[in-house]
Design a protein around this motif. Structure first.
Motif, PDB file in Angstrom:
ATOM      1  N   GLN A 168      41.455  40.253   5.123  1.00  0.00           N
ATOM      2  CA  GLN A 168      42.828  39.918   4.754  1.00  0.00           C
ATOM      3  C   GLN A 168      42.959  39.707   3.252  1.00  0.00           C
ATOM      4  O   GLN A 168      42.011  39.310   2.580  1.00  0.00           O
ATOM      5  N   GLN A 169      44.167  39.984   2.724  1.00  0.00           N
ATOM      6  CA  GLN A 169      44.458  39.756   1.314  1.00  0.00           C
ATOM      7  C   GLN A 169      45.447  38.616   1.167  1.00  0.00           C
ATOM      8  O   GLN A 169      46.281  38.387   2.044  1.00  0.00           O
ATOM      9  N   SER A 170      45.358  37.927   0.031  1.00  0.00           N
ATOM     10  CA  SER A 170      46.263  36.834  -0.291  1.00  0.00           C
ATOM     11  C   SER A 170      46.650  36.948  -1.760  1.00  0.00           C
ATOM     12  O   SER A 170      45.783  37.129  -2.615  1.00  0.00           O
ATOM     13  N   LYS A 171      47.947  36.857  -2.050  1.00  0.00           N
ATOM     14  CA  LYS A 171      48.424  36.875  -3.428  1.00  0.00           C
ATOM     15  C   LYS A 171      48.765  35.448  -3.833  1.00  0.00           C
ATOM     16  O   LYS A 171      49.509  34.761  -3.128  1.00  0.00           O
ATOM     17  N   VAL A 172      48.198  34.994  -4.954  1.00  0.00           N
ATOM     18  CA  VAL A 172      48.448  33.648  -5.459  1.00  0.00           C
ATOM     19  C   VAL A 172      48.663  33.711  -6.969  1.00  0.00           C
ATOM     20  O   VAL A 172      48.295  34.688  -7.620  1.00  0.00           O
ATOM     21  N   THR A 173      49.229  32.636  -7.511  1.00  0.00           N
ATOM     22  CA  THR A 173      49.473  32.543  -8.947  1.00  0.00           C
ATOM     23  C   THR A 173      48.745  31.336  -9.512  1.00  0.00           C
ATOM     24  O   THR A 173      48.843  30.237  -8.974  1.00  0.00           O
ATOM     25  N   ALA A 174      48.013  31.560 -10.610  1.00  0.00           N
ATOM     26  CA  ALA A 174      47.406  30.473 -11.370  1.00  0.00           C
ATOM     27  C   ALA A 174      48.360  30.196 -12.531  1.00  0.00           C
ATOM     28  O   ALA A 174      48.524  31.038 -13.416  1.00  0.00           O
TER      29      ALA A 174
END
Length: 129
Positions: A101-107
Motif C-alpha cells: 500500500q501507498q500513503s501520501k503525507v506532508t512534512a
C-alpha cells in the motif's frame, strides 16, 4: 548509512553514517535516483516547496510499504539552502500502511524561509503496526 534494528517487530531506523557523507535523498539530484533498501527505500519526496503566503517549507512524501507486514512510519525531513545550511526540519508519520500500500503525507516546517530550498530525508523509522 547506519541501520539499527530491522526485524518486523522492531523499529528499523536508517540514518547517515557520517554528517560529511551526502547520503540523504534530494529532489534536486541530477539523473535517476538510486534505489535504496530498507525503510528509507520506502519513502520518496514528490514535491518540495515554500508556501508563498506563510513562507513555511513543506515536503510531499510518498510512502510505499515494501515489507511483509502492515507498518507505521516516521519520516524526518530537513530543508536546506544552496550552501547546504539547514534552515528548518519537519516530521511526517503514517500508521497502518499495509504491505504494497501507498500513503501520501506532508512534512510541514514551521520556520519562515525566503530562500530557495532543497528537501532531504534524514531519518526513516518503520515498525510493524
Amino acid at each position: 548509512m547506519l541501520t539499527v534494528g530491522g526485524g518486523d517487530d522492531e523499529p528499523e531506523r536508517e540514518t547517515p553514517a557520517s554528517p560529511s557523507q551526502p547520503t540523504a535523498r534530494e529532489t534536486s539530484a541530477p539523473g535517476l535516483p538510486q534505489e535504496e533498501s530498507g525503510a528509507r527505500g520506502d519513502v520518496k519526496i514528490t514535491a518540495c516547496e515554500v508556501d508563498p503566503v506563510t513562507k513555511w517549507p513543506s515536503a510531499e512524501l510518498l510512502i510505499t510499504n515494501r515489507s511483509s507486514k502492515a507498518s507505521n512510519y516516521i519520516v524526518n525531513v530537513e530543508f536546506v539552502d544552496a550552501s547546504n545550511k539547514r534552515l528548518s526540519e519537519a516530521v511526517a508519520a503514517s500508521n497502518g500502511v499495509a504491505p504494497g500500500q501507498q500513503s501520501k503525507v506532508t512534512a510541514q516546517g514551521l520556520d519562515q524561509i525566503t530562500a530557495r530550498i532543497t528537501c532531504r530525508i534524514t531519518d526513516v523509522t518503520r515498525y510493524a503496526s
